[in-house]
Motif scaffolding. Structure first.
Motif, PDB file in Angstrom:
ATOM      1  N   GLN A 156     -14.685  91.950 -41.759  1.00  0.00           N
ATOM      2  CA  GLN A 156     -14.905  93.385 -41.871  1.00  0.00           C
ATOM      3  C   GLN A 156     -14.517  94.051 -40.559  1.00  0.00           C
ATOM      4  N   CYS A 157     -13.798  95.182 -40.678  1.00  0.00           N
ATOM      5  CA  CYS A 157     -13.308  95.844 -39.474  1.00  0.00           C
ATOM      6  C   CYS A 157     -14.455  96.230 -38.544  1.00  0.00           C
ATOM      7  N   LYS A 158     -15.575  96.733 -39.130  1.00  0.00           N
ATOM      8  CA  LYS A 158     -16.688  97.179 -38.300  1.00  0.00           C
ATOM      9  C   LYS A 158     -17.203  96.040 -37.432  1.00  0.00           C
ATOM     10  N   ALA A 159     -17.307  94.845 -38.040  1.00  0.00           N
ATOM     11  CA  ALA A 159     -17.839  93.695 -37.318  1.00  0.00           C
ATOM     12  C   ALA A 159     -16.917  93.324 -36.163  1.00  0.00           C
ATOM     13  N   GLN A 160     -15.586  93.315 -36.422  1.00  0.00           N
ATOM     14  CA  GLN A 160     -14.671  92.927 -35.352  1.00  0.00           C
ATOM     15  C   GLN A 160     -14.632  93.995 -34.264  1.00  0.00           C
ATOM     16  N   HIS A 161     -14.722  95.254 -34.691  1.00  0.00           N
ATOM     17  CA  HIS A 161     -14.687  96.366 -33.745  1.00  0.00           C
ATOM     18  C   HIS A 161     -15.803  96.246 -32.711  1.00  0.00           C
TER      19      HIS A 161
END
Lengths: 276, 199
Positions: A123-128
């Protein structure tokens, strides 16, 4: 005897409450505009919240109160808007143009390198949250496809090089992908606007050159070249004013890093078709 | 005063309505996906449970006890709570649109909430006076609020976690609720009476 007493007490209590509620319903009656019900009938009823009001009934109440325009529902088209306008007895404001989601990043796997190997949740949020993401550009697309998951209309697909591609024919401009992107890369743009600066990097030119082959370096050549004064530099990033831009495309030719792009709608739809 | 403190902290921690008495589970599972909605529900529950405790106390002591009809209390309390919530909803809608916006959608949901009925019946079985009953109502609802807010925050975090496919959604929520309940059982060892000096 005991039974009769019990029945009497409960029956009386119930009757008293009934009368009290009936009186209260009359006394505390809140007038509701009949137009509100009619407008709710016309709205899609999905309660998606894209209009910014709490559900379709919330929007209807705001339209009746005059707080929202008749075409405030971004999902239903101009037909519904004109019906709502006729219920409200007003002329529909000049036809609002359909907007579509565009991805403001071209830094795919080949053009922008990775700083670390990310092996976490997809998930983008997690990597961000982990040191600003794996991309060497902290403004660029992370490519994990949270926008693809967020789209309820199957209008975004992940391209071959890790950048999402929007199927503009299917896009309803509901804005779910805009919210899903932790980088703010996806924006709603008028459909006819074909010339766009596909970069969101606010870093200085030298830094952009190091991290991405196709980012905006904030050189300002486009600003000088634009005959309509539609381009301004904001935080080392060229921004096009859509109201002034007439799509002449001079900036597209002048841009040294090719981050300003002209895309025909037909091309975009073809791309989406080949990606899916 | 000390006894009221015992009742309050007992209601919030020791005898938590959700995690120890297992009352009011439906909103606990149903309206705990977001902290924001859980907070709205909590405020509505605190309001209704406090009010219901007071009103049922008057009804019992002024009508049921003099007539010797205490055995009717369960069904009578259901009637009272349902009517009361309806009435309060109408009054709020008319008098305070802002409060109605905040509470309105949650009020009808708790008309038949077992926690509300539960607190009124517990007031009777514990033989509380009016003030104690009111404190017990607010305390029970505060315990409800504490549990549902914690649970909603955990569920928000779980949305972003990697959970085995078979456990996604309600299964993992129920397991979490079980673990929280066990954690709250740790409070059972507290002796509030000794702490506040009432024996």
């Amino acid at each position: 005897m005991a039974v009769a007493q019990a029945v009497l007490v409960l029956g009386l209590t119930g009757a008293v409450f009934g009368v009290v509620l009936a009186v209260a319903a009359k006394k505390f009656h809140v007038e509701q505009d009949p137009r509100q019900g009619e407008i709710v009938q016309l709205l899609p009823g999905a309660n998606c919240g894209a209009c910014g009001f709490p559900g379709c009934s919330g929007l209807a109440a705001s339209i009746v109160a005059g707080d929202a325009p008749c075409n405030a529902c971004p999902v239903s088209g101009n037909e519904v808007a004109s019906k709502i306008a006729s219920i409200m007895g007003v002329e529909l404001a000049p036809e609002s143009e359909k907007k579509v989601a565009r991805v403001f990043c071209q830094g795919d796997r080949e053009k922008c390198e990775l700083r670390y190997v990310y092996d976490g949740l997809r998930q983008c949020k997690a990597q961000h949250m982990i040191a600003g993401g794996a991309k060497s550009c902290v403004y660029g697309c992370l490519g994990l496809g949270s926008c693809v998951d967020a789209c309820k209309f199957d209008a975004i697909h992940m391209g071959p090089l890790g950048l999402p591609i929007v199927d503009e024919a299917r896009c309803t401009s509901c804005g779910m992908c805009v919210e899903a992107c932790p980088r703010g890369i996806i924006q709603l743009v008028p459909m006819s606007q074909q010339v766009t600066v596909l970069c969101r990097s606010k870093a200085r030119g030298a830094e952009v050159r190091k991290t991405c082959k196709i980012g905006c370096i904030g050189c300002g050549i486009c600003q000088k070249a634009c005959p309509k004064d539609a381009i301004t530099l904001q935080d080392n990033l060229a921004v096009i004013n859509w109201e002034k831009c007439d799509g002449c495309g001079i900036c597209v030719e002048k841009c040294p890093t090719k981050c300003i792009v002209r895309r025909d709608n037909a091309v975009i739809i073809d791309e989406a078709a080949s990606a899916s | 005063m000390a006894k009221l403190l015992v009742i309050f902290f007992g209601g919030v921690l020791l005898n938590n309505f959700i995690l120890s008495r297992f009352l009011g589970i439906c909103p606990f599972i149903g309206i705990s996906q977001q902290v924001e909605t859980a907070a709205g529900m909590s405020v509505a529950v605190i309001f209704v449970m406090g009010l219901a405790s007071v009103v049922t106390w008057f009804f019992r002591h002024m009508i049921l006890v003099p007539l010797g009809l205490e055995y009717l209390q369960t069904i009578a309390f259901i009637l009272i709570i349902a009517a009361l919530v309806q009435l309060v909803e109408m009054v709020i809608q008319k008098t305070s649109p802002t409060l109605y916006q905040a509470l309105g959608i949650y009020l009808p949901l708790i008309t038949t909430n077992c926690a509300v009925l539960g607190v009124t019946l517990l007031n009777v079985s514990e033989n509380y006076n009016l003030l104690e009953a009111a404190v017990n109502g607010v305390a029970g609802a505060s315990g409800f609020a504490l549990a549902i807010l914690l649970f909603a925050a955990i569920r928000e975090r779980m949305e972003l976690s990697e959970i085995p496919e078979a456990l996604k959604g309600f299964p993992i929520a129920l397991i979490t609720a079980g673990l929280m309940s066990m954690a709250f059982l740790g409070f059972a060892g507290f002796r509030l009476e000794a702490l506040f000096g009432v024996m």
